[in-house]
Design a protein around this motif. Structure first.
Motif, short mmCIF file in Angstrom:
data_model
loop_
_atom_site.label_atom_id
_atom_site.label_comp_id
_atom_site.label_asym_id
_atom_site.label_seq_id
_atom_site.Cartn_x
_atom_site.Cartn_y
_atom_site.Cartn_z
N GLU A 83 1.20 -1.06 0.32
CA GLU A 83 -0.34 -0.16 -0.38
C GLU A 83 0.88 1.06 -0.22
O GLU A 83 2.41 0.92 0.75
CB GLU A 83 -1.05 -0.11 1.25
N PRO A 84 0.62 1.89 -0.24
CA PRO A 84 0.98 3.27 -0.66
C PRO A 84 1.38 3.85 0.95
O PRO A 84 2.88 4.92 1.18
CB PRO A 84 0.57 4.84 -0.80
N GLU A 85 0.70 3.30 1.83
CA GLU A 85 1.04 3.76 3.56
C GLU A 85 2.64 2.85 3.72
O GLU A 85 2.85 3.17 5.20
CB GLU A 85 0.20 3.40 4.07
N ASP A 86 3.09 1.97 2.80
CA ASP A 86 3.89 1.66 3.08
C ASP A 86 5.52 1.92 3.20
O ASP A 86 6.41 1.14 3.00
CB ASP A 86 4.36 -0.08 2.29
N THR A 87 5.44 3.06 1.97
CA THR A 87 6.64 3.84 1.54
C THR A 87 7.19 4.15 2.92
O THR A 87 6.72 4.93 3.68
CB THR A 87 6.20 5.02 1.04
N ALA A 88 8.73 3.80 2.23
CA ALA A 88 9.52 4.72 4.22
C ALA A 88 11.01 4.20 3.50
O ALA A 88 10.88 3.76 2.75
CB ALA A 88 8.60 3.58 5.13
N MET A 89 12.20 4.27 4.52
CA MET A 89 12.98 3.84 4.48
C MET A 89 13.07 2.56 5.32
O MET A 89 12.32 2.37 6.15
CB MET A 89 13.78 5.05 4.80
N TYR A 90 13.15 1.20 5.09
CA TYR A 90 13.48 -0.32 5.26
C TYR A 90 14.77 -0.35 6.30
O TYR A 90 15.77 -0.19 5.22
CB TYR A 90 12.60 -1.02 4.76
#
Length: 127
Positions: free
Chosen positions: A87-94
């Motif tokens: 989901e777009p909400e998963d966008t992040a630095m991992y």
């Protein structure tokens, strides 16, 4: 010397899947809590999934339960995170982290409980 090196980030469409990898130095891998964390712009770092490398016991944040799978390859000293139905909400630095605290058998999802961190790999999910 502790080393954690993440790879596998990139851009993916919503609904797609991605697998992140983390190569760990030997001293940090054996019988330790390791985990995946993420930090979106303007937000605090949060736990995604953790695993105790001694017995493979896993623990997931509610936000990724059913969509994420953390796994390990003991022979290669590798940690993985597979995410589907992204989901777009998963966008992040991992980030990959190691040597964390355990509570009641589960490795903590709190970023403050981990001593070592990788440099991170960016994941961007577009709608």
């Amino acid at each position: 010397q502790v080393q954690l090196v993440e790879s596998g980030g990139g851009s993916v469409q919503a609904g797609g899947s991605l697998t992140l990898s983390c190569a760990a130095s030997v001293n940090t891998y054996d019988s330790n809590c390791m985990g995946w964390f993420r930090q979106a712009p303007g937000k605090e770092r949060e736990g995604v999934a953790t695993i105790y490398t001694g017995n493979g016991r896993t623990y997931y944040a509610d936000s990724v339960k059913g969509r994420g799978t953390i796994s390990q390859d003991n022979a290669k000293k590798m940690l993985y995170l597979h995410m589907n139905s992204m989901e777009p909400e998963d966008t992040a630095m991992y980030y990959c982290a190691a040597v964390g605290a355990r509570w009641g058998g589960d490795c903590s999802l709190s970023p403050g409980a981990y001593n070592y961190w990788g440099q991170g790999t960016q994941v961007t999910v577009s709608s």
